[in-house]
Scaffold this motif. Sequence first.
Motif, PDB file in Angstrom:
ATOM      1  N   GLN A   1       0.838  -1.199   0.000  1.00 49.98           N
ATOM      2  CA  GLN A   1       0.000   0.000   0.000  1.00 49.98           C
ATOM      3  C   GLN A   1       0.880   1.258   0.000  1.00 49.98           C
ATOM      4  N   VAL A   2       0.535   2.203  -0.859  1.00 51.50           N
ATOM      5  CA  VAL A   2       1.240   3.476  -0.939  1.00 51.50           C
ATOM      6  C   VAL A   2       0.223   4.602  -0.836  1.00 51.50           C
ATOM      7  N   MET A   3       0.710   5.803  -0.537  1.00 52.82           N
ATOM      8  CA  MET A   3      -0.154   6.972  -0.543  1.00 52.82           C
ATOM      9  C   MET A   3       0.089   7.734  -1.837  1.00 52.82           C
ATOM     10  N   HIS A   4      -0.957   7.905  -2.613  1.00 52.42           N
ATOM     11  CA  HIS A   4      -0.858   8.624  -3.883  1.00 52.42           C
ATOM     12  C   HIS A   4      -1.966   9.664  -3.927  1.00 52.42           C
ATOM     13  N   ASN A   5      -1.584  10.936  -4.082  1.00 52.77           N
ATOM     14  CA  ASN A   5      -2.546  12.043  -4.031  1.00 52.77           C
ATOM     15  C   ASN A   5      -3.366  12.003  -2.739  1.00 52.77           C
ATOM     16  N   ASP A   6      -2.669  11.678  -1.640  1.00 51.06           N
ATOM     17  CA  ASP A   6      -3.248  11.666  -0.297  1.00 51.06           C
ATOM     18  C   ASP A   6      -4.299  10.570  -0.096  1.00 51.06           C
ATOM     19  N   LEU A   7      -4.296   9.562  -0.956  1.00 51.01           N
ATOM     20  CA  LEU A   7      -5.232   8.456  -0.811  1.00 51.01           C
ATOM     21  C   LEU A   7      -4.476   7.127  -0.867  1.00 51.01           C
ATOM     22  N   PRO A   8      -4.932   6.106  -0.133  1.00 51.15           N
ATOM     23  CA  PRO A   8      -4.255   4.816  -0.159  1.00 51.15           C
ATOM     24  C   PRO A   8      -4.478   4.086  -1.481  1.00 51.15           C
ATOM     25  N   ARG A   9      -3.386   3.648  -2.100  1.00 54.30           N
ATOM     26  CA  ARG A   9      -3.434   2.908  -3.359  1.00 54.30           C
ATOM     27  C   ARG A   9      -2.509   1.697  -3.233  1.00 54.30           C
ATOM     28  N   TRP A  10      -2.364   0.926  -4.316  1.00 54.81           N
ATOM     29  CA  TRP A  10      -1.596  -0.304  -4.250  1.00 54.81           C
ATOM     30  C   TRP A  10      -0.648  -0.437  -5.439  1.00 54.81           C
ATOM     31  N   VAL A  11       0.542  -0.989  -5.166  1.00 59.27           N
ATOM     32  CA  VAL A  11       1.527  -1.261  -6.213  1.00 59.27           C
ATOM     33  C   VAL A  11       2.100  -2.656  -5.984  1.00 59.27           C
ATOM     34  N   SER A  12       2.645  -3.234  -7.046  1.00 53.90           N
ATOM     35  CA  SER A  12       3.274  -4.541  -6.935  1.00 53.90           C
ATOM     36  C   SER A  12       4.564  -4.415  -6.128  1.00 53.90           C
ATOM     37  N   THR A  13       4.713  -5.244  -5.121  1.00 51.17           N
ATOM     38  CA  THR A  13       5.869  -5.164  -4.229  1.00 51.17           C
ATOM     39  C   THR A  13       7.177  -5.396  -4.980  1.00 51.17           C
ATOM     40  N   GLU A  14       7.160  -6.247  -5.999  1.00 47.70           N
ATOM     41  CA  GLU A  14       8.391  -6.578  -6.718  1.00 47.70           C
ATOM     42  C   GLU A  14       8.903  -5.432  -7.577  1.00 47.70           C
ATOM     43  N   LEU A  15       8.092  -4.386  -7.766  1.00 49.10           N
ATOM     44  CA  LEU A  15       8.504  -3.260  -8.603  1.00 49.10           C
ATOM     45  C   LEU A  15       9.108  -2.113  -7.807  1.00 49.10           C
ATOM     46  N   ILE A  16       9.189  -2.245  -6.479  1.00 48.59           N
ATOM     47  CA  ILE A  16       9.750  -1.177  -5.653  1.00 48.59           C
ATOM     48  C   ILE A  16      10.864  -1.741  -4.778  1.00 48.59           C
ATOM     49  N   GLY A  17      11.759  -0.855  -4.314  1.00 51.87           N
ATOM     50  CA  GLY A  17      12.875  -1.302  -3.495  1.00 51.87           C
ATOM     51  C   GLY A  17      13.474  -0.180  -2.685  1.00 51.87           C
ATOM     52  N   ASP A  18      14.417  -0.529  -1.821  1.00 49.18           N
ATOM     53  CA  ASP A  18      15.042   0.450  -0.927  1.00 49.18           C
ATOM     54  C   ASP A  18      16.141   1.261  -1.611  1.00 49.18           C
ATOM     55  N   SER A  19      16.795   0.696  -2.623  1.00 49.98           N
ATOM     56  CA  SER A  19      17.919   1.380  -3.265  1.00 49.98           C
ATOM     57  C   SER A  19      17.473   2.095  -4.535  1.00 49.98           C
ATOM     58  N   GLU A  20      18.085   3.239  -4.779  1.00 48.05           N
ATOM     59  CA  GLU A  20      17.763   4.008  -5.982  1.00 48.05           C
ATOM     60  C   GLU A  20      18.333   3.297  -7.206  1.00 48.05           C
ATOM     61  N   PRO A  21      17.523   2.990  -8.200  1.00 48.14           N
ATOM     62  CA  PRO A  21      18.016   2.252  -9.363  1.00 48.14           C
ATOM     63  C   PRO A  21      18.821   3.142 -10.306  1.00 48.14           C
ATOM     64  N   LYS A  22      19.681   2.515 -11.053  1.00 50.20           N
ATOM     65  CA  LYS A  22      20.463   3.246 -12.048  1.00 50.20           C
ATOM     66  C   LYS A  22      19.635   3.374 -13.314  1.00 50.20           C
ATOM     67  N   LEU A  23      19.452   4.587 -13.765  1.00 51.46           N
ATOM     68  CA  LEU A  23      18.623   4.830 -14.933  1.00 51.46           C
ATOM     69  C   LEU A  23      19.423   4.698 -16.222  1.00 51.46           C
ATOM     70  N   GLY A  24      18.817   4.086 -17.220  1.00 50.22           N
ATOM     71  CA  GLY A  24      19.410   4.044 -18.534  1.00 50.22           C
ATOM     72  C   GLY A  24      19.259   5.388 -19.225  1.00 50.22           C
ATOM     73  N   PRO A  25      19.924   5.604 -20.341  1.00 51.96           N
ATOM     74  CA  PRO A  25      19.888   6.906 -21.026  1.00 51.96           C
ATOM     75  C   PRO A  25      18.482   7.383 -21.381  1.00 51.96           C
ATOM     76  N   THR A  26      17.597   6.430 -21.717  1.00 48.29           N
ATOM     77  CA  THR A  26      16.247   6.817 -22.139  1.00 48.29           C
ATOM     78  C   THR A  26      15.210   6.601 -21.049  1.00 48.29           C
ATOM     79  N   GLU A  27      15.622   6.198 -19.864  1.00 50.00           N
ATOM     80  CA  GLU A  27      14.681   5.935 -18.789  1.00 50.00           C
ATOM     81  C   GLU A  27      14.459   7.172 -17.921  1.00 50.00           C
ATOM     82  N   GLY A  28      13.335   7.167 -17.235  1.00 53.66           N
ATOM     83  CA  GLY A  28      13.037   8.279 -16.345  1.00 53.66           C
ATOM     84  C   GLY A  28      12.582   9.510 -17.102  1.00 53.66           C
ATOM     85  N   THR A  29      12.551  10.599 -16.409  1.00 58.87           N
ATOM     86  CA  THR A  29      12.105  11.861 -16.996  1.00 58.87           C
ATOM     87  C   THR A  29      13.280  12.825 -17.156  1.00 58.87           C
ATOM     88  N   ILE A  30      13.102  13.794 -18.036  1.00 57.95           N
ATOM     89  CA  ILE A  30      14.112  14.837 -18.250  1.00 57.95           C
ATOM     90  C   ILE A  30      13.645  16.077 -17.496  1.00 57.95           C
TER      91      ILE A  30
END
Length: 296
Positions: free
Chosen positions: A144-173
């Motif tokens: 469970q996560v808080m999104h826009n001040d409301l409880p929502r849900w995400v897959s546990t396997e898609l989140i983690g404690d360490s910041e991932p290394k982004l590829g050149p085209t990943e993430g936002t600019i």
Amino acid sequence: MTQASKPGSRRKPVVRDPWYVRARRHAAVMAGAASLSVAAVATLGSTSGTVATASAETQVAASQGDIVTEALDGSAPVRASRSSAERAPLPSTVRAEARIEGSKYAQKTVPVRADSAKDSPVLATIAKGKTLQVTGVTRGAWTQVMHNDLPRWVSTELIGDSEPKLGPTEGTISTAACARGSSVESGLQPDTVRVYRAVCARFPQIASYGGLAGRGEHATGHSLDIMVRGQLGWEISEFLQANRIELGVSYLIYEQRIWTVQRGGEGWRSMSSRGGDTANHFDHVHVTTFGSSGTL
């Protein structure tokens, strides 16, 4: 003394209706009387009900008191509204913050769902590397996560404690002003400012930049030097190559090699030695932009 009938006169005979006609007439009269009695009783009952209802309403009104008076003296009771009772609760930032127990990094693009199920509607997506505020509540393979001040849900396997290394085209600019300050932007072209802000956000470990200077394309604000050595410099170069259209990049130089948009198909080309590390760009990535062609 009995009066004699006048000569020549005859008493008219009395003609009576047959017995069955008289019987029908009597039945009709009795039915009419019965109808009138029923109507009278119904009217009486209706009047009594109206009086009783009015009396009940009067008693309720009396018990509630005068609304205007109550409002003026502050004694008006809180009366529940059916519509407000049925309305969904509005988000509360205070309540939302009270439920947050920590944060996690999105290891990939993360769909935010309304409920803890794969077929639940996707309400938003979180880009890789962004943080999500978690409540500590889990349900099977879901967090469970808080999104826009409301409880929502995400897959546990898609989140983690360490910041991932982004590829050149990943993430936002990012186009936000650099946290290190905007003094570097002085005199730079719009595309060069775009490069500075994007690199500053993506690679916050870079501590020094070179902007406007009295030589070549630095003098016109078309060039930026990103002070870095080693593999990180190549990662920055790959990021700038992958986003060259958005940032308006014209060419890059690093470790005595050059890459240009005009000859991009040839990849990185070797350059002749110009002397020391700085002249041969071993201690910085040099970026030259078109000036104002970026799409961000």
